[in-house]
Design a protein around this motif. Structure first.
Motif, PDB file in Angstrom:
ATOM      1  N   LEU A   7       0.908  -1.107  -0.121  1.00  0.00           N
ATOM      2  CA  LEU A   7       0.024  -0.115  -0.110  1.00  0.00           C
ATOM      3  C   LEU A   7       0.752   1.250   0.001  1.00  0.00           C
ATOM      4  N   GLN A   8       0.613   2.151  -1.061  1.00  0.00           N
ATOM      5  CA  GLN A   8       1.150   3.389  -0.840  1.00  0.00           C
ATOM      6  C   GLN A   8       0.241   4.581  -0.288  1.00  0.00           C
ATOM      7  N   VAL A   9       0.521   5.231   0.626  1.00  0.00           N
ATOM      8  CA  VAL A   9      -0.565   6.265   1.119  1.00  0.00           C
ATOM      9  C   VAL A   9       0.080   7.791   0.668  1.00  0.00           C
ATOM     10  N   LEU A  10      -0.680   8.601   0.069  1.00  0.00           N
ATOM     11  CA  LEU A  10      -0.190   9.769  -0.211  1.00  0.00           C
ATOM     12  C   LEU A  10      -1.022  10.886   0.729  1.00  0.00           C
ATOM     13  N   GLN A  11      -0.636  11.669   1.406  1.00  0.00           N
ATOM     14  CA  GLN A  11      -1.511  12.607   2.146  1.00  0.00           C
ATOM     15  C   GLN A  11      -1.132  14.097   2.176  1.00  0.00           C
ATOM     16  N   PRO A  12      -1.840  15.010   1.728  1.00  0.00           N
ATOM     17  CA  PRO A  12      -1.605  16.356   1.655  1.00  0.00           C
ATOM     18  C   PRO A  12      -1.474  17.020   3.120  1.00  0.00           C
ATOM     19  N   TRP A  13      -0.349  17.808   3.511  1.00  0.00           N
ATOM     20  CA  TRP A  13      -0.574  18.502   4.737  1.00  0.00           C
ATOM     21  C   TRP A  13      -0.520  20.171   4.577  1.00  0.00           C
ATOM     22  N   TYR A  14      -1.238  20.651   5.554  1.00  0.00           N
ATOM     23  CA  TYR A  14      -1.780  22.076   5.389  1.00  0.00           C
ATOM     24  C   TYR A  14      -1.155  23.013   6.348  1.00  0.00           C
ATOM     25  N   THR A  15      -0.714  24.029   5.954  1.00  0.00           N
ATOM     26  CA  THR A  15      -0.514  24.988   7.139  1.00  0.00           C
ATOM     27  C   THR A  15      -1.618  25.789   7.335  1.00  0.00           C
ATOM     28  N   SER A  16      -1.711  26.711   8.184  1.00  0.00           N
ATOM     29  CA  SER A  16      -3.018  27.549   8.399  1.00  0.00           C
ATOM     30  C   SER A  16      -3.231  28.604   7.409  1.00  0.00           C
TER      31      SER A  16
END
Length: 233
Positions: free
Chosen positions: A186-195
């Motif tokens: 499994l390859q999981v891609l997740q975006p991370w956001y600043t405020s």
């Protein structure tokens, strides 16, 4: 042979978690998905069940007056158990919509099929979940769900990058990444956001690779990397 339940994806078996706004095409599981997750000849059904409706900030029990309105749903596996229909929850908690659902072969055993589901809540899909699990027979013909991987708002695939405030649900790919490993990883891609980030444009993207580990009966992360989104190619 294990029978996998997996949740969202990219590439060949892929779909992204997106907003629950009006859709030009029906959302997955608007119609139930039928497949065989065990070895008997009868097909099982994966369906959405509405738990509650929202209208003008108020909640009400189903059926919902507005068919296109916001609602809380649960995804269930429907099977015959002890001579009666039994509905087994597949998600950890309720969500607002399912953004992806399909059946495919993952574990190399052609006797049954696996399925992939993506579920999310909120306009950005930020509060969704990724669940990987087995649907197993308890020995009496009744199904039991064993979650092998569970990611959500409070459990990300990788460590939070410096400066990031939150991650969105992300996507998963189930594929053969290495020839020396039997079965699909499994390859999981997740975006991370600043405020300061808009929903379209996260500052960071993380990638985590998971492999099934028999000793723990779970998918275990063995590699991860986080980069700025403008570095992603």
């Amino acid at each position: 042979m294990r029978r996998l339940l997996v949740v969202p994806v990219l590439a060949a078996a892929a779909f992204a978690v997106g907003p629950a706004d009006a859709q030009d095409t029906p959302l997955p599981l608007d119609e139930p998905l039928q497949l065989n997750v065990d070895r008997d000849p009868e097909l099982e059904t994966i369906r959405v069940r509405t738990v509650r409706c929202y209208v003008d900030g108020e909640t009400s029990p189903p059926p919902c007056a507005d068919p296109d309105g916001v609602r809380d749903i649960m995804v269930e596996l429907v099977n015959v158990c002890d001579g009666a229909e039994k509905a087994t929850p597949l998600l950890v908690r309720t969500e607002n919509f399912v953004s992806g659902a399909q059946s495919l072969e993952i574990d190399g055993d052609p006797a049954d099929r696996e399925f992939i589901i993506a579920a999310a809540s909120g306009a950005s899909g930020r509060n969704g979940q990724i669940v990987v699990g087995d649907v197993r027979d308890r020995g009496d013909g009744c199904p039991r769900v064993k979650r092998l991987l569970s990611l959500g708002p409070f459990r990300a695939a990788t460590v939070r990058p410096k400066g990031a405030k939150y991650h969105s649900t992300g996507d998963v790919v189930a594929e053969n990444l290495r020839k020396d490993f039997k079965g699909k990883e499994l390859q999981v891609l997740q975006p991370w956001y600043t405020s300061r980030d808009a929903g379209c444009c996260p500052s960071f993207v993380s990638k985590a690779l998971y492999r099934y580990k028999a000793s723990t009966d779970s998918y275990v992360r063995y590699k991860s990397v986080t980069m700025r989104s403008d570095e992603v190619r």
